[in-house]
Write an enzyme that holds these catalytic residues in place. Structure first.
Site, short mmCIF file in Angstrom:
data_model
loop_
_atom_site.label_atom_id
_atom_site.label_comp_id
_atom_site.label_asym_id
_atom_site.label_seq_id
_atom_site.Cartn_x
_atom_site.Cartn_y
_atom_site.Cartn_z
CG ASP A 168 3.16 -11.15 -0.95
OD1 ASP A 168 4.11 -11.34 -1.71
OD2 ASP A 168 1.97 -11.43 -1.25
CD GLU A 171 6.42 -8.62 -3.70
OE1 GLU A 171 6.70 -8.99 -4.85
OE2 GLU A 171 5.25 -8.52 -3.31
C1 GLC Z 1 4.26 -11.48 -4.42
C2 GLC Z 1 5.03 -12.78 -4.47
C3 GLC Z 1 4.50 -13.62 -5.60
C4 GLC Z 1 3.02 -13.87 -5.39
C5 GLC Z 1 2.27 -12.55 -5.18
C6 GLC Z 1 0.88 -12.79 -4.68
O1 GLC Z 1 4.46 -10.72 -5.54
O2 GLC Z 1 6.39 -12.52 -4.61
O3 GLC Z 1 5.19 -14.83 -5.72
O4 GLC Z 1 2.50 -14.53 -6.51
O5 GLC Z 1 2.90 -11.74 -4.23
O6 GLC Z 1 0.88 -13.15 -3.33
#
Ligand code: GLC
Length: 639
Positions: free
Chosen positions: A274, A316
């Site tokens: 993430d 991500e």
């Molecule tokens: C990623 C997740 C999102 C979250 C962010 C912070 O982008 O997809 O939902 O707010 O990380 O953890």
């Protein structure tokens, strides 16, 4: 050849070796890269020794059935590039209550053809605001609202029996302010304050702020939060209750490696890294996508590959297309970072094409992105739990004769109910009136007109929105990589406005696209011809065709074409040994034609007669014009 390929080769050659010997071999194979990566970031020999000891320790803790699975996977090659994979992302509590409830629904996935699940965070988090679980109190303790470790173990066992794959998040950039490290830091423990970026006053934060953008400017402006108990400022790039981890401290890396391995030991096949673009901070920069962040990710990758080679990583990184590619690894790290990345560019460009009814920007932007490494793949998606950012390249917008700022305003107007004529019912997210920047939230169906169509009883609009949903699903199913359907989209779920009544959610309108799964409606899918059942059954049919179309596996075999009609997207999936497929989609609300002879000259497949596998027709390309109905999708397979 990347390191994973070396491990595959070694394990095939040394079939008779036992798992422990193979571990030693993997360590030896990755050792020089591990050393290079480690000493690019850290400098103490003793810390490197701790890392090596830790690798052995962590390997010993890996359950034996997963060690066996690791070896079996090494013999299977790149399983994550197969046409057989079809994914779904869901919130466990919104789907069917808890982990046990999810287990009860495994037949639902099997029926639809879904065999890869991304479960949103399930570990403990603060009681009130917690960013949907992305503020983690623990990386390993399952939040009781979802169930227990045992429930998860049983679920993963069931997954393995059904050949299903599991993806869970590794929130690698930050913990919540209630994580035990944060609590110790608040209590004045210097060691743990060093796990985060803490400052006694605003001198350093103010200097950093000059280069740092804001992720949530409306709800969490600035990138630092003052913590009175600690008497310090702490870096909080996302929400004020999410503390950024300090990776300049080798202890943080070592502890997080333990957490990463624990996740993999829970039976996770794909770990979603993430917000990994934010892992390294440097004054004077925007502290995103920095080279050091890539070193850390690759170091995690190389370590986990030694311990658990069957587990792969997803990036991500919702960043510019050229930046996304870097998460597959470059130079010595090529193919040695993440195996999978979100195709955020394709997602944003599809929404752009829907609003403009034209495919030129999509075509221009996708063809400009260099080829990804052969061993890596994309997650292709239309919607997820987050907002849609307008990550479009201004240069290409300008080349089309459009004004970038005006174009972005048009997209926000179109999707966020700022014009009467648009069918979309989205919401503005994190809008900045000064710059005009903003993002879009809303469910796929509501953004594509189904909500407006149903409320105004407009049959034509309903029909069009169904066709758009089907077409977009068809694109992600045939584009290569892992298609990831967002739970609820398979039944055209509309916006869920209940978040407005919840104080912990009402400021964050991403909750409008995080609905409860409607099981009552699902019960009725077989009974009547409703918009929802049409969407569901078409998706099911497309999934089943995908699984019978080997050329849809990701072998970097996608060729984008331009067929002389600005409303039509054309791409080919080719193969020297398998039957190729020509994909055509009409983004316009009028029928559109393509010149069949032009098409047959353009295409690599070089055939005149095709099988339209969706409608089970024969299509001859050289007989004049090929007509596509509004929002029609065609998959033309070589005979
Ligand atoms: C990623 C997740 C999102 C979250 C962010 C912070 O982008 O997809 O939902 O707010 O990380 O953890």
């Amino acid at each position: 050849m990347n390191q994973a390929a070396l491990h595959q080769l070694l394990s095939l050659k040394l079939k008779k070796k036992n798992s422990d010997d193979l571990f030693e071999l993997r360590l030896a194979t990755n050792l020089s890269l591990l050393k290079d990566l480690f000493f690019t970031i850290y400098d103490k020999e003793e810390d490197f020794h701790s890392l090596l000891q830790k690798l052995t320790l962590l390997y010993k803790k890996r359950p034996s059935h997963l060690k066996e699975q690791d070896i079996a996977r090494l013999g299977q090659g790149n399983w994550y590039q197969s046409e057989n994979l079809v994914g779904m992302q869901l919130y466990v509590d919104h789907f069917n209550g808890d982990l046990k409830g999810l287990e009860e629904k495994l037949d639902y996935f099997e029926n639809l053809g879904v065999n890869f699940l991304h479960l949103m965070p399930i570990t403990t988090r603060p009681k009130d605001e917690n960013d949907g679980g992305y503020a983690v109190n623990s990386y390993t303790k399952i939040d009781p609202r979802y169930g227990t470790q045992k429930d998860l173990q049983r679920l993963t066992q069931k997954f393995r029996e059904r050949n299903m794959y599991l993806m869970l998040d590794f929130v690698v950039n930050h913990t919540s302010d209630e994580h035990e490290w944060a609590k110790k830091a608040k209590a004045g423990n210097n060691d743990y304050q060093g796990y985060y970026y803490t400052y006694p006053d605003r001198t350093v934060p103010d200097m950093f702020e000059k280069g740092l953008p804001e992720v949530f400017p409306e709800t969490s402006p600035g990138n630092y939060t003052y913590i009175p108990e600690m008497g310090n400022w702490v870096m909080t790039v996302f929400n004020s209750y999410q503390w950024d981890l300090n990776y300049t401290n080798p202890k943080v890396f070592l502890e997080m490696l333990t957490n990463l391995t624990a996740l993999s030991n829970m039976g996770v096949d794909v770990v979603r890294f993430d917000a990994l673009a934010f892992l390294w901070k440097k004054m004077g920069t925007d502290s995103q996508n920095l080279p050091e962040a890539h070193h850390i990710i690759s170091l995690f990758r190389m370590c986990l590959q030694v311990i658990a080679p069957g587990t792969i990583l997803l990036a991500e990184a919702i960043v510019a297309p050229t930046q996304i590619l870097k998460y597959f690894g470059e130079g010595a790290k090529k193919g040695n970072e993440c195996e999978v990345a979100y195709n955020a560019s394709l997602m944003a460009l599809l929404w752009n094409s829907i609003a403009t009814k034209k495919t030129a920007l999509l075509h221009k932007s996708i063809t400009a992105v260099p080829q990804k490494p052969d061993d890596c793949t994309w997650i292709n998606y239309i919607r997820c739990h987050d907002d849609i950012g307008l990550g479009l390249d201004d240069t290409y917008i300008q080349e089309l004769g459009w004004n970038p700022q005006g174009h972005r305003k048009f997209l926000l107007d179109y999707y966020c109910q700022r014009t009467d004529w648009s069918p979309a019912k989205g919401m503005l997210f994190m809008y900045n009136p000064k710059s005009g920047d903003g993002r879009i939230t809303g469910s796929a169906a509501s953004l594509l007109g189904l909500e407006k169509g149903i409320t105004t009883k407009d049959k034509e609009l309903i029909g069009q929105s169904i066709a758009k949903i089907n077409m977009l699903h068809g694109i992600i199913l045939s584009f290569g990589g892992i298609p990831l359907i967002y739970a609820g989209d398979e039944i055209g779920t509309l916006n869920d406005y209940s978040f407005l009544k919840d104080t912990a959610k009402k400021e964050d309108n991403r909750w409008v696209n995080r609905p409860q799964q409607d099981w009552e409606l699902i019960e009725t899918l077989e009974k009547g011809v409703t918009p929802q059942s049409k969407i569901y059954h078409t998706l099911k049919q497309l999934i089943s065709i995908r699984k019978n179309t080997p050329v849809f596996a990701d072998k970097n075999n996608l060729i984008l074409q331009y067929a002389g009609n600005e409303h039509i997207l054309v791409f080919e999936r080719t193969s020297s040994s398998k039957k190729g497929v020509l994909v055509l989609c009409n983004f316009d609300d009028n029928p559109q034609v393509v010149d069949g002879s032009l098409l047959s000259k353009l295409n690599y497949l070089k055939d005149q007669i095709y099988h339209d596998v969706i409608n089970d027709n024969t299509v001859t390309l050289n007989s004049g014009f090929l007509e596509l109905a509004p929002y029609q999708l065609l998959w033309l397979k070589q005979f």
